[in-house]
Write an enzyme that holds these catalytic residues in place. Structure first.
Site, PDB file in Angstrom:
ATOM      1  N   SER A 130       0.834  -1.200   0.000  1.00 18.97           N
ATOM      2  CA  SER A 130       0.000   0.000   0.000  1.00 18.97           C
ATOM      3  C   SER A 130       0.869   1.250   0.000  1.00 18.97           C
ATOM      4  CB  SER A 130      -0.887   0.012   1.249  1.00 18.97           C
ATOM      5  OG  SER A 130      -1.501   1.266   1.446  1.00 18.97           O
ATOM      6  N   TYR A 143      -3.193   0.032   9.896  1.00 16.91           N
ATOM      7  CA  TYR A 143      -3.084  -0.465   8.530  1.00 16.91           C
ATOM      8  C   TYR A 143      -1.723  -0.133   7.935  1.00 16.91           C
ATOM      9  CZ  TYR A 143      -4.431  -1.081   3.591  1.00 16.91           C
ATOM     10  OH  TYR A 143      -4.511  -1.463   2.280  1.00 16.91           O
TER      11      TYR A 143
END
Length: 248
Positions: A130, A143
């Site tokens: 990500s 996250y």
């Protein structure tokens, strides 16, 4: 979904592993209707026993595994820090769940399915990292930490597999920038479809000035899955419309 359709269209024998049986079966039927070779299996990426069952079924049907795309991941509210909250408001149990899903949800499938690649002396593992693994983004505390670990694990596994099992084994990652998905739709879009303030901030820092389209991930995935990237391992390819390269 776009990944499955793409690889099936390219002639790959695709196995869909998902814990959402309804969505997985629906996607399986769509691909079959288009003439693709596909099999759906229920899985739980955090359950080694279930994964082992998946491995047995795949090997019984196809006899080999050439590409593993580790796409499991997600976030939850308790692992984020809203603008009106601080680090002291983090729900540690929620953070643990996010780290489990995003990190161990890659480690366990890798441990399971790589065995076939080692026997074949050939295979490509592609992890979905990500943008938040590269640059800490506001709000997504748990996250971001988990995805940074995914990137590190990718690099570690590059050396681990190649030095012990040969140069036919490759491990790479992609880092998508900002795409509107079912998971983040309410964060990025208002009920009337207009952009939220979060979206406006993201786009102001994206040279392309727009969100990505799922199809724009496919070329990189195709390259990493194919022999065109035979000497590429331990890398992370950023697909973000210039977000990571841009500053004020």
């Amino acid at each position: 979904t776009s990944m499955v359709h793409h690889f099936a269209e390219q002639g790959a024998k695709v196995v869909i592993l998902d814990r959402n049986e309804e969505a997985g079966r629906r996607l399986e039927e769509e691909v079959k209707a288009e003439g693709g070779e596909v099999m759906f299996l229920y899985t739980d990426v955090l359950d080694k026993q279930v994964l082992e069952g998946n491995y047995t079924e795949i090997m019984a049907r196809y006899g080999r595994i050439d590409v593993l795309i580790n796409g499991a991941g997600g976030n939850m509210a308790g692992a984020t820090i809203a603008p009106d909250k601080t680090i002291f408001d983090l729900d540690i149990e929620a953070v643990r769940k996010v780290v489990d899903l995003n990190l161990f949800g890659i480690i366990l499938p890798t441990m399971t399915f790589t065995r076939a690649m080692i026997e074949q002396k050939q295979g490509s593992i592609i992890n979905i990292s990500s943008e938040s693994a590269i640059r800490p983004l506001t709000r997504v505390a748990g996250y971001g930490v988990a995805k940074a670990a995914v990137t590190n694990f990718t690099k570690y596994m590059c050396g681990e597999l190649a030095t012990k099992y040969g140069d036919g084994l490759r491990v790479n990652a992609i880092a998508p920038g900002f795409f509107i998905t079912e998971q983040n739709r309410t964060l990025l879009l208002n009920p009337d479809g207009s952009y939220t303030e979060r979206s406006k901030t993201i786009l102001a820092h994206t040279p392309y000035g727009r969100f990505g389209e799922p199809s724009e991930l496919l070329g990189t995935l195709q390259w990493l899955a194919s022999d065109a990237s035979k000497f590429v391992s331990g890398t992370m390819t950023v697909i973000d419309g210039g977000f990571d390269a841009f500053s004020i």
